[in-house]
Write an enzyme that holds these catalytic residues in place. Sequence first.
Site, mmCIF file in Angstrom:
data_model
loop_
_atom_site.group_PDB
_atom_site.id
_atom_site.type_symbol
_atom_site.label_atom_id
_atom_site.label_comp_id
_atom_site.label_asym_id
_atom_site.label_seq_id
_atom_site.Cartn_x
_atom_site.Cartn_y
_atom_site.Cartn_z
ATOM 1 N N GLY A 1 5.292 1.338 4.379
ATOM 2 C CA GLY A 1 6.542 2.012 4.019
ATOM 3 C C GLY A 1 7.548 1.147 3.296
ATOM 4 O O GLY A 1 8.199 1.590 2.343
ATOM 5 N N GLU B 1 -6.248 4.333 8.480
ATOM 6 C CA GLU B 1 -6.147 5.772 8.211
ATOM 7 C C GLU B 1 -7.477 6.329 7.708
ATOM 8 O O GLU B 1 -7.828 7.476 8.000
ATOM 9 C CB GLU B 1 -5.012 6.035 7.225
ATOM 10 C CG GLU B 1 -3.655 5.793 7.860
ATOM 11 C CD GLU B 1 -2.571 5.413 6.859
ATOM 12 O OE1 GLU B 1 -2.788 5.574 5.644
ATOM 13 O OE2 GLU B 1 -1.507 4.957 7.314
ATOM 14 N N GLU C 1 -4.484 -5.286 10.915
ATOM 15 C CA GLU C 1 -3.428 -4.282 11.035
ATOM 16 C C GLU C 1 -3.577 -3.542 12.368
ATOM 17 O O GLU C 1 -4.412 -2.651 12.474
ATOM 18 C CB GLU C 1 -3.472 -3.296 9.862
ATOM 19 C CG GLU C 1 -4.876 -2.829 9.467
ATOM 20 C CD GLU C 1 -4.869 -1.547 8.663
ATOM 21 O OE1 GLU C 1 -3.906 -1.321 7.928
ATOM 22 O OE2 GLU C 1 -5.820 -0.772 8.797
ATOM 23 N N ASN D 1 0.857 -1.186 0.000
ATOM 24 C CA ASN D 1 0.000 0.000 0.000
ATOM 25 C C ASN D 1 0.895 1.238 0.000
ATOM 26 O O ASN D 1 1.532 1.554 1.005
ATOM 27 C CB ASN D 1 -0.903 -0.012 1.239
ATOM 28 C CG ASN D 1 -1.737 1.252 1.353
ATOM 29 O OD1 ASN D 1 -1.921 1.999 0.394
ATOM 30 N ND2 ASN D 1 -2.250 1.505 2.547
ATOM 31 N N TRP D 2 0.927 1.917 -1.132
ATOM 32 C CA TRP D 2 1.827 3.071 -1.267
ATOM 33 C C TRP D 2 1.295 4.325 -0.578
ATOM 34 O O TRP D 2 2.007 5.307 -0.466
ATOM 35 C CB TRP D 2 2.078 3.355 -2.737
ATOM 36 C CG TRP D 2 3.002 2.382 -3.400
ATOM 37 C CD1 TRP D 2 3.669 1.350 -2.802
ATOM 38 C CD2 TRP D 2 3.368 2.342 -4.788
ATOM 39 N NE1 TRP D 2 4.431 0.682 -3.726
ATOM 40 C CE2 TRP D 2 4.265 1.266 -4.954
ATOM 41 C CE3 TRP D 2 3.029 3.109 -5.896
ATOM 42 C CZ2 TRP D 2 4.827 0.956 -6.192
ATOM 43 C CZ3 TRP D 2 3.578 2.793 -7.133
ATOM 44 C CH2 TRP D 2 4.474 1.728 -7.271
ATOM 45 N N LYS D 3 0.037 4.321 -0.191
ATOM 46 C CA LYS D 3 -0.568 5.484 0.475
ATOM 47 C C LYS D 3 -0.354 6.731 -0.390
ATOM 48 O O LYS D 3 -0.521 6.671 -1.602
ATOM 49 C CB LYS D 3 -0.005 5.615 1.898
ATOM 50 C CG LYS D 3 -0.167 4.328 2.698
ATOM 51 C CD LYS D 3 0.224 4.470 4.153
ATOM 52 C CE LYS D 3 0.074 3.136 4.861
ATOM 53 N NZ LYS D 3 0.357 3.237 6.314
ATOM 54 N N SER E 1 4.200 -2.293 10.105
ATOM 55 C CA SER E 1 5.668 -2.253 10.201
ATOM 56 C C SER E 1 6.314 -3.568 9.750
ATOM 57 O O SER E 1 7.267 -4.066 10.372
ATOM 58 C CB SER E 1 6.116 -1.888 11.626
ATOM 59 O OG SER E 1 5.752 -0.549 11.933
ATOM 60 N N HIS F 1 -9.259 0.821 5.832
ATOM 61 C CA HIS F 1 -7.898 0.988 6.343
ATOM 62 C C HIS F 1 -7.921 1.905 7.558
ATOM 63 O O HIS F 1 -8.736 2.823 7.646
ATOM 64 C CB HIS F 1 -6.998 1.569 5.250
ATOM 65 C CG HIS F 1 -5.548 1.556 5.604
ATOM 66 N ND1 HIS F 1 -4.972 2.518 6.407
ATOM 67 C CD2 HIS F 1 -4.548 0.697 5.271
ATOM 68 C CE1 HIS F 1 -3.684 2.248 6.554
ATOM 69 N NE2 HIS F 1 -3.409 1.151 5.878
ATOM 70 N N GLY G 1 3.435 2.238 10.682
ATOM 71 C CA GLY G 1 4.331 3.372 10.501
ATOM 72 C C GLY G 1 5.101 3.768 11.740
ATOM 73 O O GLY G 1 5.749 4.808 11.778
#
Length: 255
Positions: free
Chosen positions: A239, A101, A171, A12-14, A217, A99, A177
Amino acid sequence: MTAPRTPILAGNWKMNHGPSQAARFFADFLPLVQPADDRSVVFFPPAVSFAAAREAVQGRPDVRLGVQNVHWEEGGAFTGELSVAMAADAGAELVLVGHSERRHVFGETVDETVRKVGAVLRGGLVPVLCVGETIEERRADRAEAVVVEQLRPVLASISAEQLPTLVIAYEPVWAIGTGVTATPADAAAMHAAVRRTLAEVYGAQAAEGVPVLYGGSVKPDNAAELMSQPGVDGVLVGGASLDPAGFAAIVAAAG
């Protein structure tokens, strides 16, 4: 006997990697990962980079693409949103839904998550439903309860016939992160809780067919141990998926 679930290695590149960066990423990544039919490699690029990613992975059916978010409506005055039909037309096969976020930064509710999963299924794409607890909820010994509360309303809206299309990603919010990763035992325990919930709703045999990924992570040096745990069918990487060599190492860790 239920067939083994195929490992899914998802990145997931966000809000990272614009179109030119996406093209460079795949130019570096693809030579490092040989095509294989015993795993699925998936990327969720930003919407503006989707076309560049699709062009870059032409000829690599082992690499699949998804979008990071959709709206549940088919179209209309929803500035900044994407419909499922638009995502499918662009070449997406999967959609991230719920997600952390989206939930905690953008205020997505459980009802909205339910609507999005339904829209994704009706549109013929694969919803990757994300669930997980905050650090406060884990410290209060509510991790499993929170995940079940996030799961059950969605499962109540999915028929047994639709279930094989679903992917779930556990998650823990506190591990995303932060550099802090759930221990392999923590991951295995929470994946078992997800599987128990699926079994309570659909029966044990149907539950065994649903892939459950771990996200939070994930790095090249911990991916193999995480994926060796019972019930961990792959990873959803943030990431570390931005680095071609690092993500190639995570793919290799799947065996």
